[in-house]
Design an enzyme around this catalytic site. Structure first.
Site, PDB file in Angstrom:
ATOM      1  N   LYS A   1     -49.101  17.161  -6.298  1.00 41.36           N
ATOM      2  CA  LYS A   1     -47.932  16.787  -5.488  1.00 41.36           C
ATOM      3  C   LYS A   1     -46.763  16.323  -6.369  1.00 41.36           C
ATOM      4  O   LYS A   1     -45.633  16.743  -6.168  1.00 41.36           O
ATOM      5  CB  LYS A   1     -48.314  15.666  -4.491  1.00 41.36           C
ATOM      6  CG  LYS A   1     -49.477  16.039  -3.568  1.00 41.36           C
ATOM      7  CD  LYS A   1     -49.827  14.925  -2.609  1.00 41.36           C
ATOM      8  CE  LYS A   1     -50.293  13.642  -3.261  1.00 41.36           C
ATOM      9  NZ  LYS A   1     -51.576  13.761  -4.019  1.00 41.36           N
TER      10      LYS A   1
ATOM     11  N   ARG B   1     -50.507   7.385   3.743  1.00 41.33           N
ATOM     12  CA  ARG B   1     -51.906   7.587   3.345  1.00 41.33           C
ATOM     13  C   ARG B   1     -52.864   7.085   4.413  1.00 41.33           C
ATOM     14  O   ARG B   1     -54.081   7.198   4.229  1.00 41.33           O
ATOM     15  CB  ARG B   1     -52.176   6.816   2.053  1.00 41.33           C
ATOM     16  CG  ARG B   1     -52.135   7.646   0.777  1.00 41.33           C
ATOM     17  CD  ARG B   1     -52.312   6.673  -0.387  1.00 41.33           C
ATOM     18  NE  ARG B   1     -52.817   7.265  -1.587  1.00 41.33           N
ATOM     19  CZ  ARG B   1     -52.080   7.718  -2.593  1.00 41.33           C
ATOM     20  NH1 ARG B   1     -50.778   7.699  -2.522  1.00 41.33           N
ATOM     21  NH2 ARG B   1     -52.660   8.188  -3.681  1.00 41.33           N
TER      22      ARG B   1
ATOM     23  N   ARG C   1     -55.260  14.404 -16.770  1.00 37.70           N
ATOM     24  CA  ARG C   1     -53.844  14.000 -16.599  1.00 37.70           C
ATOM     25  C   ARG C   1     -53.434  12.978 -17.657  1.00 37.70           C
ATOM     26  O   ARG C   1     -54.164  12.049 -17.943  1.00 37.70           O
ATOM     27  CB  ARG C   1     -53.633  13.411 -15.202  1.00 37.70           C
ATOM     28  CG  ARG C   1     -52.217  12.886 -15.000  1.00 37.70           C
ATOM     29  CD  ARG C   1     -51.834  12.713 -13.550  1.00 37.70           C
ATOM     30  NE  ARG C   1     -52.685  11.800 -12.811  1.00 37.70           N
ATOM     31  CZ  ARG C   1     -52.607  11.623 -11.480  1.00 37.70           C
ATOM     32  NH1 ARG C   1     -51.720  12.310 -10.767  1.00 37.70           N
ATOM     33  NH2 ARG C   1     -53.409  10.785 -10.872  1.00 37.70           N
TER      34      ARG C   1
ATOM     35  N   ARG D   1     -53.859   7.031 -17.094  1.00 37.43           N
ATOM     36  CA  ARG D   1     -53.871   5.957 -16.105  1.00 37.43           C
ATOM     37  C   ARG D   1     -55.274   5.376 -15.963  1.00 37.43           C
ATOM     38  O   ARG D   1     -56.254   6.126 -16.006  1.00 37.43           O
ATOM     39  CB  ARG D   1     -53.397   6.505 -14.745  1.00 37.43           C
ATOM     40  CG  ARG D   1     -51.891   6.665 -14.658  1.00 37.43           C
ATOM     41  CD  ARG D   1     -51.436   7.507 -13.487  1.00 37.43           C
ATOM     42  NE  ARG D   1     -52.107   7.211 -12.223  1.00 37.43           N
ATOM     43  CZ  ARG D   1     -51.819   7.810 -11.067  1.00 37.43           C
ATOM     44  NH1 ARG D   1     -50.859   8.718 -11.021  1.00 37.43           N
ATOM     45  NH2 ARG D   1     -52.472   7.504  -9.972  1.00 37.43           N
TER      46      ARG D   1
ATOM     47  N   ARG E   1     -61.310   6.919  -5.497  1.00 39.45           N
ATOM     48  CA  ARG E   1     -60.064   7.379  -4.867  1.00 39.45           C
ATOM     49  C   ARG E   1     -60.311   8.586  -3.976  1.00 39.45           C
ATOM     50  O   ARG E   1     -59.679   8.735  -2.935  1.00 39.45           O
ATOM     51  CB  ARG E   1     -59.025   7.723  -5.930  1.00 39.45           C
ATOM     52  CG  ARG E   1     -58.433   6.463  -6.533  1.00 39.45           C
ATOM     53  CD  ARG E   1     -57.831   6.755  -7.864  1.00 39.45           C
ATOM     54  NE  ARG E   1     -56.629   7.531  -7.754  1.00 39.45           N
ATOM     55  CZ  ARG E   1     -56.224   8.399  -8.660  1.00 39.45           C
ATOM     56  NH1 ARG E   1     -56.937   8.638  -9.734  1.00 39.45           N
ATOM     57  NH2 ARG E   1     -55.106   9.042  -8.492  1.00 39.45           N
TER      58      ARG E   1
HETATM   59  P1  ADP Z   1     -52.286  10.064  -6.990  1.00 43.35           P
HETATM   60  O1  ADP Z   1     -51.092  10.944  -6.910  1.00 43.35           O
HETATM   61  O2  ADP Z   1     -53.116  10.314  -8.188  1.00 43.35           O
HETATM   62  O3  ADP Z   1     -53.073   9.994  -5.727  1.00 43.35           O
HETATM   63  P2  ADP Z   1     -50.472   7.858  -6.669  1.00 43.35           P
HETATM   64  O4  ADP Z   1     -49.626   7.736  -7.859  1.00 43.35           O
HETATM   65  O5  ADP Z   1     -49.932   8.500  -5.447  1.00 43.35           O
HETATM   66  O6  ADP Z   1     -51.811   8.576  -7.153  1.00 43.35           O
HETATM   67  O7  ADP Z   1     -51.009   6.440  -6.211  1.00 43.35           O
HETATM   68  C1  ADP Z   1     -51.595   5.556  -7.141  1.00 43.35           C
HETATM   69  C2  ADP Z   1     -52.154   4.337  -6.407  1.00 43.35           C
HETATM   70  O8  ADP Z   1     -51.080   3.612  -5.777  1.00 43.35           O
HETATM   71  C3  ADP Z   1     -53.128   4.633  -5.271  1.00 43.35           C
HETATM   72  O9  ADP Z   1     -54.455   4.835  -5.724  1.00 43.35           O
HETATM   73  C4  ADP Z   1     -53.001   3.343  -4.455  1.00 43.35           C
HETATM   74  O10 ADP Z   1     -53.675   2.253  -5.088  1.00 43.35           O
HETATM   75  C5  ADP Z   1     -51.510   3.053  -4.555  1.00 43.35           C
HETATM   76  N1  ADP Z   1     -50.772   3.710  -3.455  1.00 43.35           N
HETATM   77  C6  ADP Z   1     -49.862   4.720  -3.588  1.00 43.35           C
HETATM   78  N2  ADP Z   1     -49.378   5.073  -2.395  1.00 43.35           N
HETATM   79  C7  ADP Z   1     -49.994   4.294  -1.468  1.00 43.35           C
HETATM   80  C8  ADP Z   1     -49.950   4.207  -0.053  1.00 43.35           C
HETATM   81  N3  ADP Z   1     -49.165   5.026   0.658  1.00 43.35           N
HETATM   82  N4  ADP Z   1     -50.728   3.278   0.559  1.00 43.35           N
HETATM   83  C9  ADP Z   1     -51.521   2.454  -0.153  1.00 43.35           C
HETATM   84  N5  ADP Z   1     -51.629   2.502  -1.486  1.00 43.35           N
HETATM   85  C10 ADP Z   1     -50.881   3.410  -2.161  1.00 43.35           C
HETATM   86  P1  ADP Z   2     -50.808  14.351  -7.649  1.00 44.50           P
HETATM   87  O1  ADP Z   2     -49.384  13.843  -7.659  1.00 44.50           O
HETATM   88  O2  ADP Z   2     -51.119  15.144  -6.426  1.00 44.50           O
HETATM   89  O3  ADP Z   2     -51.814  13.271  -7.901  1.00 44.50           O
HETATM   90  P2  ADP Z   2     -50.131  15.555 -10.221  1.00 44.50           P
HETATM   91  O4  ADP Z   2     -48.880  16.322  -9.975  1.00 44.50           O
HETATM   92  O5  ADP Z   2     -50.006  14.247 -10.913  1.00 44.50           O
HETATM   93  O6  ADP Z   2     -50.951  15.388  -8.832  1.00 44.50           O
HETATM   94  O7  ADP Z   2     -51.116  16.512 -11.031  1.00 44.50           O
HETATM   95  C1  ADP Z   2     -52.377  16.071 -11.490  1.00 44.50           C
HETATM   96  C2  ADP Z   2     -52.654  16.694 -12.862  1.00 44.50           C
HETATM   97  O8  ADP Z   2     -52.838  18.098 -12.717  1.00 44.50           O
HETATM   98  C3  ADP Z   2     -51.536  16.534 -13.879  1.00 44.50           C
HETATM   99  O9  ADP Z   2     -52.127  16.370 -15.149  1.00 44.50           O
HETATM  100  C4  ADP Z   2     -50.763  17.837 -13.809  1.00 44.50           C
HETATM  101  O10 ADP Z   2     -50.178  18.166 -15.051  1.00 44.50           O
HETATM  102  C5  ADP Z   2     -51.847  18.839 -13.435  1.00 44.50           C
HETATM  103  N1  ADP Z   2     -51.383  19.873 -12.499  1.00 44.50           N
HETATM  104  C6  ADP Z   2     -50.513  19.726 -11.485  1.00 44.50           C
HETATM  105  N2  ADP Z   2     -50.336  20.881 -10.809  1.00 44.50           N
HETATM  106  C7  ADP Z   2     -51.137  21.786 -11.430  1.00 44.50           C
HETATM  107  C8  ADP Z   2     -51.416  23.179 -11.206  1.00 44.50           C
HETATM  108  N3  ADP Z   2     -50.833  23.839 -10.193  1.00 44.50           N
HETATM  109  N4  ADP Z   2     -52.292  23.783 -12.009  1.00 44.50           N
HETATM  110  C9  ADP Z   2     -52.900  23.098 -13.018  1.00 44.50           C
HETATM  111  N5  ADP Z   2     -52.684  21.784 -13.287  1.00 44.50           N
HETATM  112  C10 ADP Z   2     -51.811  21.139 -12.506  1.00 44.50           C
END
Ligand code: ADP
Ligand code: ADP
Length: 208
Positions: free
Chosen positions: A13, A88, A122, A155, A166
């Site tokens: 995303k 979420r 990542r 992270r 998660r």
């Molecule tokens: P990812 O894209 O890997 O799921 P995010 O960067 O979106 O991770 O979120 C990291 C952390 O921030 C989540 O695991 C949670 O602890 C917190 N968080 C983010 N968005 C929300 C939300 N909408 N509600 C509750 N916690 C959140």
């Molecule tokens: P989210 O925000 O949904 O948690 P991220 O955009 O942070 O996901 O992507 C998670 C990991 O996967 C990052 O290391 C990113 O570089 C990689 N990634 C994202 N999109 C793709 C894709 N389409 N194919 C392969 N790797 C990807």
């Protein structure tokens, strides 16, 4: 355009949001980035949420909703926004519906094995949040940001223990939003398993 990106952690995303914010000229609002910036700057909010993020739990709805409400009230959101990582929970989605009317919810469809691979590889630039992957999107110099040269970080919540927690939290709390938004006729499913450029094309097509 007001859109939400929905999908499991690691679905890509954030990566697609960076492309979409340029293309649609609207801000990218990542609640994860907002929380991480508060933690880095040691704000009151940051202190409150630090352990929750490290363990991969969810920040309480009240705190998260308040933060998003303030953010989307800022002037740069007047023509729309891309919400990434919010809502979420159903309670967050209900609160969002009271704040504004969405145009679409893009659902990133991807297998669990793929998200585990993406999350475990990542890496991130600590100051800009720029994303890398050790295999799928490696930096030019191993371990260093392409532009600032800073050391990339992994992270805490991308370590195996927190990843599995998660994904459980996603299934329990967030996955029900798929039916919630399908019921509101806002959901657009896209295949998120392909390379980023193709995923972005899928999204543009879905939003036409
Ligand atoms: P990812 O894209 O890997 O799921 P995010 O960067 O979106 O991770 O979120 C990291 C952390 O921030 C989540 O695991 C949670 O602890 C917190 N968080 C983010 N968005 C929300 C939300 N909408 N509600 C509750 N916690 C959140
Ligand atoms: P989210 O925000 O949904 O948690 P991220 O955009 O942070 O996901 O992507 C998670 C990991 O996967 C990052 O290391 C990113 O570089 C990689 N990634 C994202 N999109 C793709 C894709 N389409 N194919 C392969 N790797 C990807």
């Amino acid at each position: 355009m007001k859109i939400v990106l929905l999908g499991p952690p690691g679905a890509g995303k954030g990566t697609i949001a960076v492309k979409a914010k340029e293309f649609y000229a609207i801000p990218h609002i990542s609640t994860g980035d907002l929380f991480r910036n508060n933690i880095k700057n040691e704000t009151e909010l940051g202190k409150k949420v630090k352990t929750i993020l490290a363990e991969g739990g969810l920040v309480p709805d009240s705190v998260t909703i308040e933060m998003v409400k303030n953010r989307i009230a800022e002037p740069d959101c007047k023509n729309g926004f891309i919400l990434d990582g919010f809502p979420r929970t159903i309670a967050q989605a209900d609160a969002l519906a009271e704040m504004t009317e969405l145009d679409a919810v893009v659902n990133f469809v991807i297998e669990k094995d793929d998200v585990i691979k993406r999350l475990s590889g990542r890496r991130m630039c600590p100051s800009t949040g720029r994303l890398y992957h050790i295999i799928f999107n490696p930096p030019k110099v191993e371990g260093k940001d392409d532009e600032t040269g800073e050391d990339l970080i992994q992270r805490d919540d991308d370590k195996p223990q927190a990843i599995s927690h998660r994904l459980e939290v996603y299934v329990e709390q967030t996955q029900p939003l798929i039916d919630y938004y399908r019921g509101k006729k806002l959901l657009k499913d896209i295949d998120a398993s392909k390379a980023p450029a193709e995923v972005f094309e899928n999204m543009k097509e879905a939003l036409k």
